[in-house]
Design an enzyme around this catalytic site. Structure first.
Site, PDB file in Angstrom:
ATOM      1  N   ARG A 117     -13.319  16.122   2.761  1.00 50.94           N
ATOM      2  CA  ARG A 117     -12.617  14.847   2.574  1.00 50.94           C
ATOM      3  C   ARG A 117     -11.257  14.863   3.221  1.00 50.94           C
ATOM      4  O   ARG A 117     -10.690  15.920   3.513  1.00 50.94           O
ATOM      5  CB  ARG A 117     -12.509  14.562   1.072  1.00 50.94           C
ATOM      6  CG  ARG A 117     -13.821  13.960   0.534  1.00 50.94           C
ATOM      7  CD  ARG A 117     -13.857  13.930  -0.966  1.00 50.94           C
ATOM      8  NE  ARG A 117     -12.695  13.246  -1.520  1.00 50.94           N
ATOM      9  CZ  ARG A 117     -12.508  13.098  -2.825  1.00 50.94           C
ATOM     10  NH1 ARG A 117     -13.375  13.565  -3.691  1.00 50.94           N
ATOM     11  NH2 ARG A 117     -11.429  12.474  -3.271  1.00 50.94           N
ATOM     12  N   CYS A 118     -10.724  13.652   3.444  1.00 51.71           N
ATOM     13  CA  CYS A 118      -9.410  13.512   4.051  1.00 51.71           C
ATOM     14  C   CYS A 118      -8.401  14.295   3.223  1.00 51.71           C
ATOM     15  O   CYS A 118      -8.515  14.280   2.009  1.00 51.71           O
ATOM     16  CB  CYS A 118      -8.996  12.043   4.119  1.00 51.71           C
ATOM     17  SG  CYS A 118      -8.468  11.321   2.536  1.00 51.71           S
TER      18      CYS A 118
END
Lengths: 378, 79
Positions: free
Chosen positions: B16-17
């Site tokens: 994920r970011c």
């Protein structure tokens, strides 16, 4: 109190004038304004007075203004009712890429029901592309165009007057979502439909404004109901509406000074964050912006971790980063602008925000960002 | 060799970011100037954040491709 509440763009703290009106109305304004007995006539009188007060601040006729149950329901009614009223002219909703999610969701409903949507892009600062807007509204079959008055996520003011002129030439009605600007900056001109939300200016939650200009073709998207001139169903929350009117009147009186004060604080945040936090992107127009909103993204930082670390120190902020949203998708506004979506923070200031609170935030932020980066080896 | 052929592929699928951008930022400085590094990333933020990182860091965003059905992003080291 060490921290501070910096999320007025979601909900501003209740204005003292709203509190006073709300408490008074709980005793005095609870009856149904649609009935004929004494208590109801009193309620009707109070509702009419609230409508007149807000209409005056907005510069519209009282009978053009209806109360809804929130800013989102007002946006739904504006979009779906505006499209329904122009069904014979076409089925396309033109909207900017940075509208509020309530407008996006109403548009999705319209598209699912067989309608069409045309999305107009924005530039890196978050301002709608006027050439693309003009082409979109001039195309055949456009029923309605929707443009937010200023971005709720990055603060950039939209060229509503020019967009309205393009709509006027094309004979297309314009809907303006003015939720972030009402009570702060002058109401734009040239629109047919306008909406707002009381909690953005210090009124209570649960009050939306829907303004339908005389001569606008608008058909209610709801089952028939004779309340609010047939524009919004259900008994209005009269105490909350009275509080909304009292607070809008109060903030309108001081709007010019508050705009100046908050805008200077935002300038200070923009300059200080850029100088003290490495690898940060401050987003939105630096000058042509709302007075109270500042948004920035920190490279290599998890937005949720940043929000949580700030909350632990008492600072309440909002974030457009994917990890902070229920859908795990980044903010459609930041994505449309093409700016960094991770490590994103929005501060939105209000009448209780002090320079001291802002200084404490600015003093704490660089250390928080540095320690979050250190955790991921950056 | 085609100058657009990646010298390295970073598998950030499932991350994920901002992890894909961090992986890129750590790898690119050791690639030769002019070389392309590919990032496989299915986080929806990567499609926005990798081009934004290139703009902020003055590196070249070559474009998005699909590798075995997964989104991938090519970046050329300019400096």
């Amino acid at each position: 109190m060490r921290g501070a509440y910096f999320d007025a763009a979601t909900a501003a703290p209740l204005h003292p004038a709203a509190r006073e009106a709300l408490l008074g109305a709980l005793d005095d304004g609870w009856a149904d304004p649609g009935k004929l007995y004494t208590q109801a006539r009193r309620a009707r009188m109070l509702l009419d007075a609230a409508r007149a007060t807000i209409a005056q601040v907005l510069g519209v006729r009282p009978d053009e203004l209806s109360f809804t149950s929130s800013g989102s329901t007002a946006a739904h009614a504006a979009v779906l009712g505006g499209l329904a009223g122009r069904r014979r002219a076409g089925a396309t909703l033109v909207r900017s890429a940075i509208e509020h999610s309530a407008v996006l969701h109403a548009g999705e409903r319209h598209a699912r029901d067989g309608g069409a949507e045309a999305e107009v892009p924005v530039d890196l600062l978050g301002r709608v592309d006027l050439d693309a807007w003009t082409r979109a509204v001039t195309a055949p079959g456009v029923a309605l165009a929707a443009l937010i008055s200023a971005s709720h996520e990055v603060g950039t003011v939209q060229p509503v007057a020019a967009a309205a002129a393009a709509c006027r030439s094309a004979g297309v009605p314009l809907y303006v979502d003015a939720a972030q600007s009402l009570g702060r900056t002058p109401v734009p001109e040239g629109w047919s439909l306008l909406t707002g939300s009381a909690r953005k200016w210090g009124g209570p939650p649960g009050v939306g404004l829907l303004v339908v200009r005389k001569g606008t073709r608008w058909v209610s998207p709801y089952p028939a109901d004779d309340r609010e001139s047939g524009r919004f169903p259900g008994a209005p929350d009269l105490p909350a509406i009275l509080a909304a009117a009292a607070s809008l009147h109060a903030v309108h009186q001081t709007a010019a000074q508050e705009t100046k004060r908050l805008s200077a604080l935002v300038d200070h945040v923009r300059a200080t964050v850029a100088a003290t936090v490495p690898d940060v992107e401050i987003v939105g127009d630096p000058a042509d912006r709302l007075p109270h909103i500042v948004t920035f993204s920190c490279l290599y930082v998890d937005g949720e971790a940043l929000l949580t670390a700030l909350d632990r120190r008492g600072f309440a902020v909002s974030s457009g980063s994917a990890c902070t949203s229920s859908t795990l998708r980044p903010s459609h506004v930041l994505a449309a602008m093409g700016v960094l979506t991770h490590g994103n923070i929005r501060l939105s200031l209000h009448r209780d925000t002090t320079a001291d609170q802002v200084e404490r935030f600015l003093a704490e932020l660089p250390g928080i960002v540095a320690s979050l980066r250190a955790e991921v080896g950056m | 060799m085609n100058p657009d052929t990646p010298v390295d592929v970073l598998d950030c699928l499932g991350q994920r970011c901002p992890l894909p951008v961090i992986a890129l930022a750590k790898r690119l400085p050791s690639a030769p100037v002019g070389a392309v590094v590919r990032v496989l990333a299915d986080d929806p933020a990567a499609a926005v954040d990798i081009p934004a990182w290139c703009r902020m860091r003055a590196q070249q965003y070559v474009g998005a491709v699909s590798v075995d059905g997964s989104p991938a992003f090519d970046v050329r080291r300019l400096s």
